[in-house]
Scaffold this motif. Structure first.
Motif, mmCIF file in Angstrom:
data_model
loop_
_atom_site.group_PDB
_atom_site.id
_atom_site.type_symbol
_atom_site.label_atom_id
_atom_site.label_comp_id
_atom_site.label_asym_id
_atom_site.label_seq_id
_atom_site.Cartn_x
_atom_site.Cartn_y
_atom_site.Cartn_z
ATOM 1 N N GLU B 9 -69.634 2.747 -17.987
ATOM 2 C CA GLU B 9 -68.726 3.806 -18.427
ATOM 3 C C GLU B 9 -67.292 3.452 -18.094
ATOM 4 O O GLU B 9 -66.371 3.784 -18.847
ATOM 5 C CB GLU B 9 -69.098 5.135 -17.761
ATOM 6 C CG GLU B 9 -70.409 5.702 -18.236
ATOM 7 C CD GLU B 9 -70.659 7.085 -17.649
ATOM 8 O OE1 GLU B 9 -71.758 7.614 -17.854
ATOM 9 O OE2 GLU B 9 -69.748 7.625 -16.987
ATOM 10 N N ALA B 10 -67.093 2.821 -16.953
ATOM 11 C CA ALA B 10 -65.758 2.425 -16.523
ATOM 12 C C ALA B 10 -65.844 1.070 -15.841
ATOM 13 O O ALA B 10 -66.850 0.753 -15.203
ATOM 14 C CB ALA B 10 -65.163 3.472 -15.584
ATOM 15 N N LEU B 11 -64.790 0.287 -15.982
ATOM 16 C CA LEU B 11 -64.752 -1.058 -15.415
ATOM 17 C C LEU B 11 -63.340 -1.338 -14.930
ATOM 18 O O LEU B 11 -62.375 -1.147 -15.666
ATOM 19 C CB LEU B 11 -65.173 -2.083 -16.472
ATOM 20 C CG LEU B 11 -65.232 -3.547 -16.058
ATOM 21 C CD1 LEU B 11 -66.270 -3.751 -14.967
ATOM 22 C CD2 LEU B 11 -65.570 -4.410 -17.264
ATOM 23 N N ARG B 12 -63.265 -1.802 -13.696
ATOM 24 C CA ARG B 12 -61.962 -2.118 -13.099
ATOM 25 C C ARG B 12 -61.951 -3.607 -12.792
ATOM 26 O O ARG B 12 -62.821 -4.093 -12.069
ATOM 27 C CB ARG B 12 -61.791 -1.294 -11.832
ATOM 28 C CG ARG B 12 -60.454 -1.386 -11.139
ATOM 29 C CD ARG B 12 -60.488 -0.506 -9.887
ATOM 30 N NE ARG B 12 -59.296 -0.664 -9.073
ATOM 31 C CZ ARG B 12 -58.260 0.168 -9.098
ATOM 32 N NH1 ARG B 12 -58.295 1.216 -9.891
ATOM 33 N NH2 ARG B 12 -57.217 -0.035 -8.323
ATOM 34 N N LEU B 13 -60.991 -4.320 -13.345
ATOM 35 C CA LEU B 13 -60.906 -5.766 -13.176
ATOM 36 C C LEU B 13 -59.547 -6.149 -12.622
ATOM 37 O O LEU B 13 -58.538 -5.499 -12.892
ATOM 38 C CB LEU B 13 -61.095 -6.473 -14.527
ATOM 39 C CG LEU B 13 -62.437 -6.278 -15.247
ATOM 40 C CD1 LEU B 13 -62.375 -6.944 -16.629
ATOM 41 C CD2 LEU B 13 -63.576 -6.869 -14.434
ATOM 42 N N GLN B 14 -59.541 -7.225 -11.869
ATOM 43 C CA GLN B 14 -58.274 -7.836 -11.484
ATOM 44 C C GLN B 14 -57.771 -8.662 -12.675
ATOM 45 O O GLN B 14 -58.560 -9.185 -13.477
ATOM 46 C CB GLN B 14 -58.460 -8.748 -10.274
ATOM 47 C CG GLN B 14 -58.807 -8.009 -8.984
ATOM 48 C CD GLN B 14 -57.654 -7.142 -8.496
ATOM 49 O OE1 GLN B 14 -56.492 -7.539 -8.591
ATOM 50 N NE2 GLN B 14 -57.977 -5.969 -7.991
ATOM 51 N N GLU B 15 -56.473 -8.786 -12.804
ATOM 52 C CA GLU B 15 -55.906 -9.611 -13.861
ATOM 53 C C GLU B 15 -56.506 -11.013 -13.765
ATOM 54 O O GLU B 15 -56.559 -11.609 -12.679
ATOM 55 C CB GLU B 15 -54.385 -9.675 -13.723
ATOM 56 C CG GLU B 15 -53.708 -10.449 -14.836
ATOM 57 C CD GLU B 15 -52.189 -10.340 -14.767
ATOM 58 O OE1 GLU B 15 -51.684 -9.725 -13.812
ATOM 59 O OE2 GLU B 15 -51.532 -10.878 -15.681
#
Lengths: 112, 111
Positions: B9-15
């Motif tokens: 549903e949600a995804l948080r990634l580093q650049e």
């Protein structure tokens, strides 16, 4: 090609009032779709036109909703006697034939 | 009934941290699978259409693939400007049917 346009972009109304939204499709696109999107959900189909004919309506489209596409150009979506549950983003999309649907910026409706 | 399920549903990634978004679908004969990008308060922006299993399409840092049951949107070395909700939709074979959308994946790319 100026893309699909929708007006107004935002509408705030009181419960029980009528509202009308307008969609101008990409020129020469013969199919026009209306969708509704609430927060955290994907767009849900409401109705679609091929030229001026309204060919399909979703069960989501209650009797308070009506849509028209006179002369097969722009389309209007009217909601009568608005309810708080009608608050949503109303999206219009157009396409040539059965090809990719291109969406407008949407009309954000808030019913107080 | 045609159905689309997107994960996560949600995804948080580093650049720069590559990842994939999943779209699982059931449809009574697939005409096309569509990927859209949606920024907050705006309409969906078309990215790709895939028509048959094995097909792949690329655009900048994005690559979409399709199997008979699912599609993946691969994001390579993402940048903060890739932050958006990515929507997957299917259209059944009749061609006159509307798109059926999933709920989307909210992607955040942190610098």
């Amino acid at each position: 090609d100026t893309g699909v346009s929708q007006n107004p972009r935002h509408k705030i109304t009181k419960r029980g009032q009528n509202v009308t939204f307008r969609c101008d499709p990409i020129s020469e696109h013969n199919r026009l779709y209306w969708y509704r999107q609430t927060l955290g959900q994907g767009p849900e189909f409401l109705t679609y036109f091929q030229n001026e004919a309204q060919l399909e309506k979703s069960r989501l489209l209650s009797d308070r909703f009506s849509a028209e596409r006179p002369k097969g150009s722009f389309s209007t979506l009217e909601i009568q006697r608005t309810e708080q549950g009608d608050s949503a983003m109303y999206l219009c999309a157009s396409t040539e034939g059965a090809d990719t649907q291109y969406f407008g910026p949407g009309t954000r409706l808030t019913v107080l | 009934e045609d159905q689309v399920t997107q994960s996560p549903e949600a995804l948080r990634l580093q650049e720069g941290e590559s990842s994939s978004l999943n779209c699982s679908y059931t449809v009574s004969g697939l005409r096309g699978l569509f990927w859209y990008r949606q920024d907050p308060g705006k309409g969906p922006e078309f990215l790709f259409t895939l028509y048959s299993a094995g097909e792949e399409k690329e655009k900048e840092r994005l690559k979409a693939t399709l199997t008979k049951k699912e599609s993946f949107l691969h994001i390579t070395a993402p940048k903060p400007e890739d932050s958006a909700t990515y929507l997957c939709a299917v259209q059944a074979l009749s061609g006159n049917t509307p798109l059926v959308f999933g709920k989307g994946t909210r992607l955040s790319v942190i610098a």
